[in-house]
Design a protein around this motif. Structure first.
Motif, PDB file in Angstrom:
ATOM      1  N   THR A   5      -6.489   9.490 -46.568  1.00  0.00           N
ATOM      2  CA  THR A   5      -6.966   8.187 -47.193  1.00  0.00           C
ATOM      3  C   THR A   5      -7.826   8.501 -48.442  1.00  0.00           C
ATOM      4  OG1 THR A   5      -6.821   7.102 -45.070  1.00  0.00           O
ATOM      5  CG2 THR A   5      -8.102   5.992 -46.880  1.00  0.00           C
ATOM      6  N   ILE A   6      -8.714   9.442 -48.236  1.00  0.00           N
ATOM      7  CA  ILE A   6      -9.785   9.700 -49.444  1.00  0.00           C
ATOM      8  C   ILE A   6      -8.969   9.958 -50.659  1.00  0.00           C
ATOM      9  CG2 ILE A   6     -11.481  11.440 -50.364  1.00  0.00           C
ATOM     10  CD1 ILE A   6     -12.766  11.127 -47.648  1.00  0.00           C
ATOM     11  N   ALA A   7      -7.796  10.949 -50.582  1.00  0.00           N
ATOM     12  CA  ALA A   7      -7.000  11.604 -51.510  1.00  0.00           C
ATOM     13  C   ALA A   7      -6.201  10.188 -52.273  1.00  0.00           C
ATOM     14  CB  ALA A   7      -6.190  12.472 -51.175  1.00  0.00           C
ATOM     15  N   HIS A   8      -5.963   9.589 -51.403  1.00  0.00           N
ATOM     16  CA  HIS A   8      -4.822   8.276 -51.964  1.00  0.00           C
ATOM     17  C   HIS A   8      -5.753   7.174 -52.767  1.00  0.00           C
ATOM     18  CE1 HIS A   8      -1.299   8.515 -49.146  1.00  0.00           C
ATOM     19  NE2 HIS A   8      -1.559   9.612 -49.820  1.00  0.00           N
ATOM     20  N   ILE A   9      -6.975   7.016 -52.031  1.00  0.00           N
ATOM     21  CA  ILE A   9      -7.964   6.095 -52.957  1.00  0.00           C
ATOM     22  C   ILE A   9      -8.073   6.713 -54.310  1.00  0.00           C
ATOM     23  CG2 ILE A   9     -10.396   5.173 -53.142  1.00  0.00           C
ATOM     24  CD1 ILE A   9     -10.462   5.486 -50.079  1.00  0.00           C
TER      25      ILE A   9
END
Lengths: 279, 305, 374
Positions: A140-144
């Protein structure tokens, strides 16, 4: 000067065929009875049945949607803030670096983003003890991170096109800064924010490269599942899955296009009426 | 402190929150990881976890990876193949996309809307599945391959005939699928550019005696150069760093640079080398962008004076 | 906020004291001092980039003066943000909130006042009635014509009954017919409410019809302040005379001074001209100026008149109520002359036509002398 050119229209027809023939072929073979995905063996819907009873596919789809919902929402909040900062603050310390940071992820190849995110998580685990396990949070962090900049670009260009005197008017009529933001700026840019969210949601849902670097054991998103199956070759159940996805997207896009077209037409009619009434 | 332009956007608390939150996020999760990659490219592999080490003494860094980068033909070859594939894909996208964009501008308004939607629609579906669709078409048993093979066999002399064309796992397949995937990125900016052109310019050129192709050459084409550049960059940049397409339909012995990075990092566990190749790839992408920005700035300066 | 009621002018309701605004090295407003009385309709007139809009935005609180102070009703405005000033503005682009109805636009500013919802509604109704838009209260801005939007913007900026209303090119986006009508409407509303209006415009006709006093601005400074007739008939400088209306201007040398009568020699006219003026002495350089409509044109030499010039009709344009002649003097210099077409006559019987020899008379009281400007 609107004139017809046979050459231009035949290229257009060829281009559209080029875009759609593979997709239609894929949908067509999803109804194939044969296990061989590319040789016609009669009509059957068995692959769809198998698809919906395959818990692996369902779990992966649910995980993908969860990640996409969360990351698109966070990316929209952060991306809108960055867009506001860049479009409305003429100067602040590090402005040049920030506008660089906002454009860089757009040109950064996904492999590099993926590897660098993975290295960060490894280093953080090494030095800070977090994240102990990679998975939902790290994906999720990478996608954000890589989808927020798309939101920023959209919001920033909408703000640049917006008449700043509308914000000044609100302030002139007695609104404090946060009231101007709430009453005027955000409502006016809300279509841009919404399309930013949709784009962030789509890229998150579609991503395989960055996800494959930042995931951990037990966290397989739908694109990763497809990836692992596709590497083994063409199978009818992937055809069925692809057809479902294509249909859902096509229906969604078509509905929103119709709604937009209607709103546009209504608006045009209103403007015509206003002009006529004035004469 | 000057309180010039005291709008909502220039008041203290708000300002700081709005700037700081996204800024910190990007620094932590984008800038620092990227710095780690750059630093990593000056290390050396080691049998430990994580599998790299720096020199124990000053100057700590090694340039060995970069030496290998410029001496080992694997890397140079991968770079050249990447440029070659990306350039061919860009040119093909332009050749197909330009007439498409031009013909869309000639349609009426509601038709334009429909055509644009048709161009964008594939973009909203899964990238991976669009690559997958071509795998189905290119296989030796597919109707498309058979159809293409028989067309080929009609055209060539008898002893050149083939049972099936080898399409999968070739460089041709990589270029074909890249053209397919990135065509919308070429058509959309070109359309945006061509649609804004003043059609009375065409009429003026015709009025002054130009034939239709001369109008295109003298008026439309020069005015659409910004659209061509924008579309070209939107195709070329992602094509250069492409990983999915070469991995699925490409030939392992002719790898593109993205695949090399992944292999060094994954199979070979040579993190410093993977980092060095990544830095090199990024430089190859930044150079055309700087050139573009330079021309853009010059054009804008010209427009102002 | 106290309701303002019409009251006689007090000279210094708004005081601008030595205000300067720099943008980098560019001086947009240069040491401007200006007083505006209560209930006045004041116009800032000038070309683009003359600093009039910057001055207006400093009154509104969108720009902070680099130096100098601004007082509104005795209160120093330094450090008072735009949203706390008793000032409202009608924007050139109207700046209507596109996502709100006409009524919501007009009522928006009242939300920040201590006011019951019922009173707020009444005020909105009152304002919409005043601009004759009551029937469109539920429309959105994009459903309105340009003239209607302009009136919504006016109603919105007046809804809070500000002490001072600023209007930035209020008629700029309207076509000619609507503009004339709206000019009078704005003047009427101002008279009814007694609120002080400051209008920024580049259109001298607009400034003349609307305003009771005009300040002519040029490159950040005020060149002249006065009633419209003052500025037109008694411009204080070559710049103002040239900027307002059209004028014939030639270089001249003072040759004799006899009490109020100054005689100058104008080489371009090939004649000596007498002008009623004071403060000149022989030998000085001057610019001699007279407006086209102050010149009498005749075919016969007028008996006993002073300042008579002879010339040939080079060109003329017929505008209905008057005609404009271009008269070529023997020196080659061309003068513009306006003649009112007071009687209905066929074109060939008009005062004069091409190649006619005519006599021009300028009365000494109508001619003006200016010192040349550096």
């Amino acid at each position: 000067m609107k004139q017809r050119s046979t050459f231009l229209f035949s290229v257009l027809a060829f281009g559209l065929a080029f875009l759609y023939v593979p997709i239609f072929s894929m949908i067509f073979f999803s109804f194939n009875k044969s296990r061989l995905a590319t040789v016609w063996g009669g009509f059957s819907t068995q692959w769809y049945g198998k698809l919906f009873s395959n818990s692996q596919v369902i779990d992966a789809a649910v995980l993908s949607i969860k990640i996409a919902l969360l990351s698109a929402t966070m990316a929209t909040i952060l991306g809108t803030m960055a867009g506001l900062a860049l479009a409305r603050f003429r100067q602040f310390r590090g402005r040049a670096l920030m506008s660089g940071l906002v454009t860089a992820p757009l040109i950064m190849p996904e492999v590099i983003t993926g590897i660098s995110s993975l290295l960060l998580f490894i280093m953080m685990a090494e030095w800070l003890g977090w994240p102990g396990q990679r998975g939902f949070t790290t994906i999720t962090i990478a996608h954000i991170t890589f989808s927020m900049t798309y939101v920023t670009v959209i919001v920033q260009s909408r703000l640049a096109a917006m008449d700043m005197s509308i914000e000044e008017a609100a302030m002139d009529l007695g609104s404090k800064p946060w009231q101007v933001l709430r009453d005027v700026t955000l409502p006016i840019i809300s279509p841009a924010v919404l399309s930013g969210w949709l784009l962030a949601f789509t890229i998150s849902l579609d991503d395989v490269v960055i996800t494959s670097f930042t995931t951990g054991p037990g966290y397989t998103t739908l694109p990763m599942l497809i990836w692992s199956k596709v590497k083994l070759g063409v199978t009818p159940d992937i055809n069925a899955l692809a057809s479902v996805i294509v249909t859902v997207v096509a229906v969604g896009v078509a509905i929103s296009a119709v709604i937009l077209a209607r709103a546009d037409k209504r608006r045009e009619r209103d403007i015509q009426m206003a002009i006529a009434a004035n004469k | 402190m000057s309180r010039a332009n005291d709008s909502w956007f220039n008041r203290r608390g708000w300002r700081d929150t709005i700037i700081t939150a996204p800024y910190l996020w990007l620094v932590l999760f984008f800038l620092i990881p990227f710095i780690i990659v750059i630093v990593m490219s000056f290390a050396k592999t080691a049998t430990q976890s994580p599998p790299f080490a720096f020199l124990p003494d000053w100057p700590y860094v090694r340039f060995e990876t970069y030496e290998r980068l410029f001496t080992n033909s694997v890397y140079i070859r991968a770079g050249l193949i990447s440029i070659y594939n990306a350039a061919i894909a860009t040119v093909l996208c332009l050749l197909i996309g330009y007439p498409m964009a031009l013909s869309i501008t000639r349609a009426n308004k509601s038709m334009q809307r429909l055509l644009l939607m048709l161009i964008i629609l594939p973009f909203w579906t899964s990238f991976l599945l669009r690559v997958y669709a071509w795998i189905g078409l290119m296989g030796r048993n597919s109707w498309f391959n058979k159809w293409l093979t028989s067309a080929y066999n009609v055209l060539v002399p008898g002893n050149w005939e083939l049972p099936a064309i080898q399409m999968m796992n070739t460089n041709f397949a990589v270029v074909l699928v890249m053209v397919y995937s990135y065509l919308p990125f070429m058509v959309l900016p070109l359309y945006a550019n061509l649609e804004k052109l003043d059609t009375t310019l065409n009429e003026a050129a015709m009025d002054l005696g130009s034939r239709r192709w001369q109008v295109f050459r003298d008026v439309t084409l020069p005015l659409s150069i910004p659209g061509i550049i924008a579309g070209g960059l939107l195709v070329f940049i992602p094509a250069m760093g492409e990983l999915i397409i070469p991995s699925l339909v490409g030939n392992a012995s002719d790898p593109m640079i993205g695949r090399v990075i992944q292999q060094e990092f994954g199979q070979n566990r040579d993190w410093p080398m993977a980092s060095a190749v990544a830095v090199a790839l990024l430089l190859m992408l930044v150079v055309p962008l700087i050139v573009y920005n330079h021309f853009e700035a010059k054009a804008q300066a010209g427009a102002k004076s | 906020m106290a309701e303002s009621e019409p009251s006689p002018s007090q000279g210094d309701f708004i005081r601008i004291e030595g205000v300067t605004k720099n943008f980098g090295t560019f001086k947009a407003v240069d040491n401007v001092s200006l007083n505006i009385g209560k209930g006045e309709l004041f116009a800032l007139l000038g070309g683009s980039g003359c600093g009039k809009t910057t001055l207006l935005r400093m009154l509104a609180g969108f720009e902070t003066p680099t130096a100098g102070r601004i007082f509104i009703d005795g209160q120093d405005m330094e450090g008072v943000p735009a949203y706390d000033r008793p000032v409202n503005m009608m924007f050139q682009s109207y700046a209507l909130f596109p996502h709100m109805t006409v009524a919501a636009n007009v009522g928006y500013g009242l939300k920040h006042e201590d006011m019951s919802p019922a009173r707020r509604q009444d005020r909105v109704k009152e304002m919409l009635a005043m601009v004759q838009l009551s029937h469109l209260a539920d429309r959105k801005p994009h459903q309105l014509s340009g003239g209607q939007r302009q009136r919504v913007a006016l109603a919105r900026s007046l809804a809070k009954l500000p002490k001072l209303l600023l209007l930035d090119e209020p008629l700029g986006a309207l076509d000619k017919k609507l503009r004339e009508h709206t000019q009078f409407e704005i003047a009427n509303i101002q008279y009814k409410l007694g609120i002080t209006f400051v209008v920024v415009t580049h259109d001298q006709e607009e400034a003349m019809t609307l305003a009771s006093r005009i300040a002519v601005m040029d490159r950040g400074i005020i060149r002249q302040i006065g009633a419209p007739s003052d500025i037109y008939e008694n411009p204080n400088s070559r710049f103002v005379a040239d900027f307002i209306g059209s004028i014939n201007m030639v270089e001249a040398d003072v040759v004799r001074v006899d009490g109020e009568t100054v005689e100058v020699s104008a080489g371009q006219l090939g004649a000596h001209v007498k002008v009623l003026a004071h403060g000149w002495s022989p030998g000085e350089r001057a610019s001699l100026a007279f407006r086209p409509e102050k010149v009498t044109i005749s075919r016969k030499k007028p008996a006993g008149a002073v300042n008579v010039l002879k010339g040939k009709v080079q060109d003329f344009g017929y505008f209905g109520k008057d005609s404009l002649y271009r008269i070529k003097l023997p020196t080659g210099h061309v003068l513009s002359v306006n003649a009112v077409n007071a009687e209905r006559v066929a074109a060939e019987k008009a005062v004069a036509t091409w190649e006619d020899e005519v006599y021009l008379t300028v009365s000494p009281a109508s001619a003006m002398l200016f010192r040349s400007e550096a």
